[in-house]
Design an enzyme around this catalytic site. Structure first.
Site, PDB file in Angstrom:
ATOM      1  N   LYS A   1       1.848  -3.797   6.585  1.00  0.00           N
ATOM      2  CA  LYS A   1       2.329  -3.778   5.192  1.00  0.00           C
ATOM      3  C   LYS A   1       3.837  -3.511   5.163  1.00  0.00           C
ATOM      4  O   LYS A   1       4.589  -4.140   4.418  1.00  0.00           O
ATOM      5  CB  LYS A   1       1.586  -2.698   4.394  1.00  0.00           C
ATOM      6  CG  LYS A   1       0.109  -2.986   4.205  1.00  0.00           C
ATOM      7  CD  LYS A   1      -0.112  -4.216   3.355  1.00  0.00           C
ATOM      8  CE  LYS A   1      -1.563  -4.614   3.266  1.00  0.00           C
ATOM      9  NZ  LYS A   1      -1.780  -5.930   2.675  1.00  0.00           N
ATOM     10  N   SER A  59       0.838  -1.199   0.000  1.00  0.00           N
ATOM     11  CA  SER A  59       0.000   0.000   0.000  1.00  0.00           C
ATOM     12  C   SER A  59       0.871   1.247   0.000  1.00  0.00           C
ATOM     13  O   SER A  59       1.962   1.264   0.591  1.00  0.00           O
ATOM     14  CB  SER A  59      -0.849  -0.022   1.272  1.00  0.00           C
ATOM     15  OG  SER A  59      -1.470   1.225   1.477  1.00  0.00           O
ATOM     16  N   TYR A 107      -2.293  -1.166  10.794  1.00  0.00           N
ATOM     17  CA  TYR A 107      -2.492  -1.722   9.445  1.00  0.00           C
ATOM     18  C   TYR A 107      -1.299  -1.374   8.551  1.00  0.00           C
ATOM     19  O   TYR A 107      -0.720  -2.235   7.893  1.00  0.00           O
ATOM     20  CB  TYR A 107      -3.793  -1.188   8.818  1.00  0.00           C
ATOM     21  CG  TYR A 107      -3.855  -1.459   7.342  1.00  0.00           C
ATOM     22  CD1 TYR A 107      -4.117  -2.737   6.867  1.00  0.00           C
ATOM     23  CD2 TYR A 107      -3.594  -0.444   6.414  1.00  0.00           C
ATOM     24  CE1 TYR A 107      -4.115  -2.998   5.498  1.00  0.00           C
ATOM     25  CE2 TYR A 107      -3.598  -0.700   5.048  1.00  0.00           C
ATOM     26  CZ  TYR A 107      -3.856  -1.979   4.599  1.00  0.00           C
ATOM     27  OH  TYR A 107      -3.844  -2.234   3.245  1.00  0.00           O
TER      28      TYR A 107
END
Ligand code: NAD
Ligand code: WQD
Length: 338
Positions: A153, A124, A149
């Site tokens: 990643k 991302s 989150y």
């Protein structure tokens, strides 16, 4: 080429399944339906006219994944499976680290045991953090993430890089998505968030279709032309086609390579409201609210590397994005299964 899609019943996975099949590749899907429904895969089959091998399984379950890799012998894995809600990750960090990191570790172990060497990962733009200035290039150092989150990643990218350093046979492509939006042109598959949408485009779509009264625009006092934040909104079918190129690249190279998947064009929140209003034929109601904690003002890609190396660039603009999002939402006002 046979490609195994973990999380293949989800929003991006299901669109990628269509693009893969249309490019002539075979697809196997593994999903535990935590945030999706087998109905999405049924519709992929309807769009493509192909039967898909579908496994209901947890991608972190080593025993099950080993058997699936052994039986299916995929040429490449595209790893979409993961939890993705930024706000929820702040409230449930352990669940996010557990699910997102465990799935990657399990897949790497099972790949080693079963001789699968090619891997494409859903990363991302969030890994660029707050301090890099857009347009973001792949050479920029990864930044400081603002939520668990994002850190999952960031860490998965590092784990995958380390794994390729240790194993010359491994090929990893890290894809940094910007803001995936829109739906397949058929209107049969699209984004189906559970509960109140966190993201802009599904929220606008639900206002347009009458499920919600109005959109709250999170801040109009940013240093941008209209005061609202700017993002790089990419049509999910462009993104899906980027995965086809990435998987084809992965099977013919070794080592780690990272690509932005974005358009390179920033649009503001109000640009998107206006484009959607045009697509659906009526004004989408909105009110200006306070800024949302954790939002960066600007985020968009430098998309040159994917064009130069993969021969891929986004083809669709915000009018197609809004047309297709509206087509999906208006034909499926309550999403799948309803
Ligand atoms: P999604 O929630 O629609 O799809 C993820 C899928 O993974 C779901 O079908 C879910 O049921 C499945 N899943 C979750 N944990 C699993 C597990 N342990 N085993 C098997 N299946 C599991 O999300 P999406 O928008 O399609 O995102 C796909 C990937 O892309 C995610 O990794 C996400 O973090 C990443 N990503 C998404 C965006 C975005 O804005 N949508 C942006 C950047 C990156
Ligand atoms: C876009 C713009 C909001 C909702 C997130 C994740 C990122 C990635 C993509 C996974 C912002 C504004 C939104 C609303 C609004 N996901 N907005 N009213 O925050 O750019 O990115 O999704 O990897 O990691 O952080 O996307 O769609 O939430 O917001 O005004 O009700 O819309 O402030 O400017 P974001 P978004």
């Amino acid at each position: 080429m046979k490609t195994l899609l973990t999380g293949g019943a989800g929003y991006i996975g299901s669109h990628t399944a269509v693009a893969m099949i249309e490019a002539g590749h075979d697809v196997v899907v593994v999903d535990n339906y935590y945030n999706s429904s087998p109905e999405a895969i049924r519709r992929v089959e309807e769009i493509t006219g192909k039967k898909i091998a579908l496994y209901e399984a947890d991608a972190a379950d080593a025993e099950v994944m080993r058997k699936i890799l052994h039986d299916e012998k995929p040429d490449c894995i595209i790893h979409f499976a993961g939890l993705k809600a930024v706000g929820e990750s702040v409230a449930k960090p352990v669940e996010y680290y557990r699910n997102n990191i465990d799935t990657t570790l399990t897949l790497l172990e099972c790949m080693r045991e079963e001789g699968v060497t090619n891997f494409v990962f859903s990363s991302s733009a969030t890994v660029y953090g707050e301090d890099n200035v857009p347009p973001f290039t792949e050479e920029m150092p990864k930044g400081v993430c603002t939520n668990p989150y994002g850190w999952t990643k960031w860490m998965q990218e590092q784990i995958l890089r380390d794994a390729t350093v240790a194993n010359d046979e491994l090929s990893v492509v890290l894809l940094r998505y910007f803001n995936p939006v829109g739906a397949h042109e058929s209107g049969k598959i699209g984004e189906d968030p559970q509960g109140i949408p966190n993201n802009l485009m599904p929220y606008i779509s639900q206002v347009a279709v009458g499920r919600r009264d109005h959109l709250t625009v999170f801040g109009d006092d940013y240093d941008t032309p209209d005061g609202t934040c700017r993002r790089d909104y990419i049509h999910v079918m462009d993104l899906a086609e980027g995965h086809v190129k990435a998987a084809e690249y992965a099977v013919s190279h070794k080592g780690t390579e990272v690509f932005n998947l974005g358009t390179g064009n920033p649009y503001s929140v109000l640009d998107m409201v206006n484009a959607f209003s045009k697509a659906c034929g009526h004004q989408v109601k909105y009110e200006i609210g306070p800024r949302r904690a954790g939002d960066v003002q600007d985020s968009w890609a430098n998309a040159d590397k994917a064009k130069a190396v993969l021969g891929w660039e986004a083809q669709r603009g915000i009018d197609e994005i809004c047309r297709d999002a509206w087509n999906w939402q208006s034909h499926n006002p309550q999403g799948y299964d309803k």
